[in-house]
Design an enzyme around this catalytic site. Structure first.
Site, mmCIF file in Angstrom:
data_model
loop_
_atom_site.group_PDB
_atom_site.id
_atom_site.type_symbol
_atom_site.label_atom_id
_atom_site.label_comp_id
_atom_site.label_asym_id
_atom_site.label_seq_id
_atom_site.Cartn_x
_atom_site.Cartn_y
_atom_site.Cartn_z
ATOM 1 N N PHE A 306 38.368 48.151 -3.377
ATOM 2 C CA PHE A 306 37.845 48.239 -2.014
ATOM 3 C C PHE A 306 37.644 46.852 -1.414
ATOM 4 O O PHE A 306 37.115 45.949 -2.078
ATOM 5 C CB PHE A 306 36.481 48.939 -2.002
ATOM 6 N N ASP A 307 38.065 46.695 -0.165
ATOM 7 C CA ASP A 307 37.570 45.571 0.619
ATOM 8 C C ASP A 307 36.119 45.903 0.964
ATOM 9 O O ASP A 307 35.701 47.059 0.827
ATOM 10 C CB ASP A 307 38.408 45.423 1.890
ATOM 11 N N LYS A 308 35.356 44.941 1.398
ATOM 12 C CA LYS A 308 33.948 45.225 1.667
ATOM 13 C C LYS A 308 33.641 45.408 3.143
ATOM 14 O O LYS A 308 33.306 46.499 3.588
ATOM 15 C CB LYS A 308 33.051 44.129 1.090
#
Length: 642
Positions: A306-308
């Site tokens: 996941f990107d944040k």
């Protein structure tokens, strides 16, 4: 020539075959009986014969050709009832199949029906209704209650509740007012809007969704391609086998029966019908899956990165504190907002919003703005060069930070993003920003684990302290901090080697390289985001993070449905083939069972249209599944990728 519809042809053939059956049981094989049987064969068989001839011209030997050979053979040996029964059953099966397949495409057809046909355009002092495709960019479009918005654009007047289900799959309407964006194909429930068109015609989000869904149906899954290659070899082999059976047994009826029942109709259709139903279900719910190959891969993902910012967090950070060194806070904010006005990053929007709130309209203009991915930006104003970004940016320019290291460390320990502002000689101040963790992020992680995803990590440009705090809060298996865009690509490669098929999930704003390099790229909240729709394999059109688990669940349900269809088709073919060789299955019965098997395969696939996921309750996450309620918490962005 009189045109007969498929339905009319079935009615006529039904009357003829029923009448011939009655005569067969009363007077036997007399001339009237034979005439009715042959008439029924011609009425039902003409479309079959035409398709067979058309296919043979392209050197394709399919089921129509096999049925044609069998029917002609049955007539030549005097099996008129078998010829009539086979053509009638084949035609009836084809009709039922087409009706059932039409149902599997109903979700996609429903999308097509939602395309706006007209638009009300304000030209001068009058409103003119014109075809939607004729609206020009920057024109003003007036939309009243109950009408569909015909363009993508920004609201310049009015307010309304808009049903965005055709785009995002969201069931509840959302409020839209001045300066907010709206999308083509959405419907005004109440209120009115005047929209300035930014995308028109084929450029609109809705038009592109339709195009991508249609293209997705043509992108075949690996299993589907394999079955098609198999059928091209298998069908001619059936003809050879039938000839060999006749040469060995001298039983023409058994050979002709073999031609019909050994056709791989159910097997060939098993994959595409499941994929079309699955893709249609997803499209209707705001999950754009770009093809059968993507659908098949999504269900086998073993690791998710996941990107944040904008993905695990809401993506709407706010300024929590401003610390100025040598200048006042207002001047620091004004300077930062001047440079950030050229950036689309969520942090930039937070800074410009805070500056507007405190200082009102800004008049300064940045000169020569330079975006530095993974670091920040540089710009000139009033003859001086300024820097806004993270530690890497200031280290690259050899700007000393030691004097303020204690303050920076304290902000990072609090889990805040420290945005550094300075010139090429010294640090002028720090703007601290905090984001909000999505309230459904933790439930998503638990759902993905339930669905069999083994490894869940976060990739971020934040500092390690901030990344560790968020990773622990969500229960992730790990995190990779202080990453540049090229670092994310490298980490994804490592995850693929260690864990197998890996998906990258981002908001589509600055994750294009990572989305492209992963086995599967998934963009969250892709409505209107060009890079997300072009780069990602799966686009979730709303910001509902839970749709990711829905997409994985739908993929697995689709693959499971496909395997059920293939297994059933192979089983039926094996039973029928055994019955022919043992002379317990005749031509008409074999055709009946064959057509029923095809129909059952299609009906099984239509179950995917009703798939809604197993873990939702009234549109929210079911609390009894996860055992706890998630609350929105402030978390950090750290030294993020810009």
């Amino acid at each position: 020539m009189l045109h007969i519809t498929k339905k009319q042809r079935i009615i006529i053939a039904t009357v003829l075959v029923a009448s011939s059956f009655v005569l067969l049981k009363t007077i036997g094989y007399e001339l009237p009986t034979i005439v009715l049987m042959l008439s029924s064969t011609v009425v039902a068989g003409v479309p079959i014969f035409r398709k067979a001839l058309a296919a043979v011209r392209y050197r394709i030997v399919g089921i129509d050709a096999l049925v044609t050979i069998a029917v002609i053979g049955a007539i030549l040996i005097g099996e008129y009832w078998e010829a009539a029964a086979v053509t009638f059953l084949f035609m009836l099966g084809d009709y039922l199949e087409s009706r059932t397949i039409e149902k599997t495409r109903s979700s996609i057809k429903a999308l097509l029906d939602l395309a706006p046909a007209t638009a009300r355009v304000r030209r001068g002092d009058t409103d003119t209704v014109i075809p939607a495709g004729e609206v020009a960019r920057d024109e003003l479009v007036v939309v009243k209650p109950g009408e569909r918005i015909a363009v993508d654009g920004a609201v310049v007047e009015g307010s309304a509740y808009v049903n965005q289900a055709p785009i995002t799959g969201e069931s509840l309407p959302v409020g839209r007012s001045v300066d907010e964006s709206v999308y083509s194909g959405t419907i005004i429930e109440s209120g009115y809007l005047i929209v300035q068109a930014t995308k028109v015609g084929e450029e609109t989000t809705f038009a592109r969704i339709l195009q991508m869904v249609e293209e997705a149906q043509d992108k075949k899954a690996k299993t589907q391609k394999l079955l098609e290659r198999f059928s091209r070899i298998y069908t001619p082999a059936v003809i050879v086998l039938a000839v060999l059976l006749y040469l060995v047994t001298r039983d023409l009826v058994s050979a002709l029966t073999l031609l019909v029942i050994a056709c791989p109709g159910a097997l060939v259709i098993s994959a595409p019908v499941s994929m079309v139903a699955g893709i249609g279900n997803g499209a209707k719910r705001g999950i754009l899956i770009k093809g059968g190959d993507v659908m098949e891969k999504l269900g086998t993902v073993r690791a998710v990165a996941f990107d944040k910012t904008g993905t695990l967090t809401v993506g709407k950070p706010k300024v929590t504190s401003v610390a100025a060194f040598g200048i006042n806070e207002e001047e620091l904010l004004r300077l930062a907002a001047t440079g950030e006005s050229y950036s689309e990053h969520p942090l930039a929007r937070a800074i410009t919003a805070e500056a507007s709130l405190r200082l009102g309209t800004l008049s300064a203009v940045a000169e020569n703005p330079q975006m530095l991915p993974g670091r920040g930006l540089a710009f000139h104003t009033k003859g001086r060069r300024y820097l806004i970004g993270n530690r890497k940016l200031f280290d690259d320019h050899e700007v000393p930070l030691a004097e303020h290291e204690e303050y920076l460390a304290s902000e990072e320990r609090k889990g805040r993003t420290a945005v550094l502002v300075g010139d090429t000689e010294r640090l002028l101040g720090v703007i601290s920003i905090a984001d909000v963790l999505r309230e459904d992020a933790r439930q998503l992680i638990e759902r993905l684990r339930t669905l069999g995803v083994r490894h869940l990590v976060m990739l971020t440009g934040d500092n390690a302290r901030a990344a560790a705090a968020i990773s622990g809060e969500l229960g992730l298996d790990g995190y990779y901090a202080e990453l540049l865009p090229e670092d994310k690509v490298r980490v994804l490669s490592e995850l693929q080697e260690q864990h197998g098929r890996t998906a990258m999930v981002g908001d589509g704003v600055n994750d294009a390289p990572a989305l492209a390099s992963a086995d599967l790229g998934v963009a969250i909240g892709g409505a209107g985001t060009d890079v997300a729709m072009e780069t990602a394999d799966v686009v979730l059109m709303s910001n509902d993070l839970g749709k990711l688990a829905d997409a994985v669940g739908l993929s697995r349900a689709t693959v499971r449905n496909l395997k059920q269809n293939i297994s059933f088709a192979v089983l039926v073919a094996g039973v029928l083939l055994t019955g022919v060789l043992m002379q317990t299955v005749n031509l008409s019965v074999g055709m009946l069972v064959h057509e029923l098997s095809v129909l059952l395969v299609i009906i099984n696939a239509t179950r995917l249209l009703r798939y809604r996921g197993r873990y939702r309750s009234r549109g929210k996450y079911s609390s009894h599944v996860f055992g706890r309620t998630s609350h929105r918490r402030s978390v950090t962005l750290g030294s993020v990728i810009w």
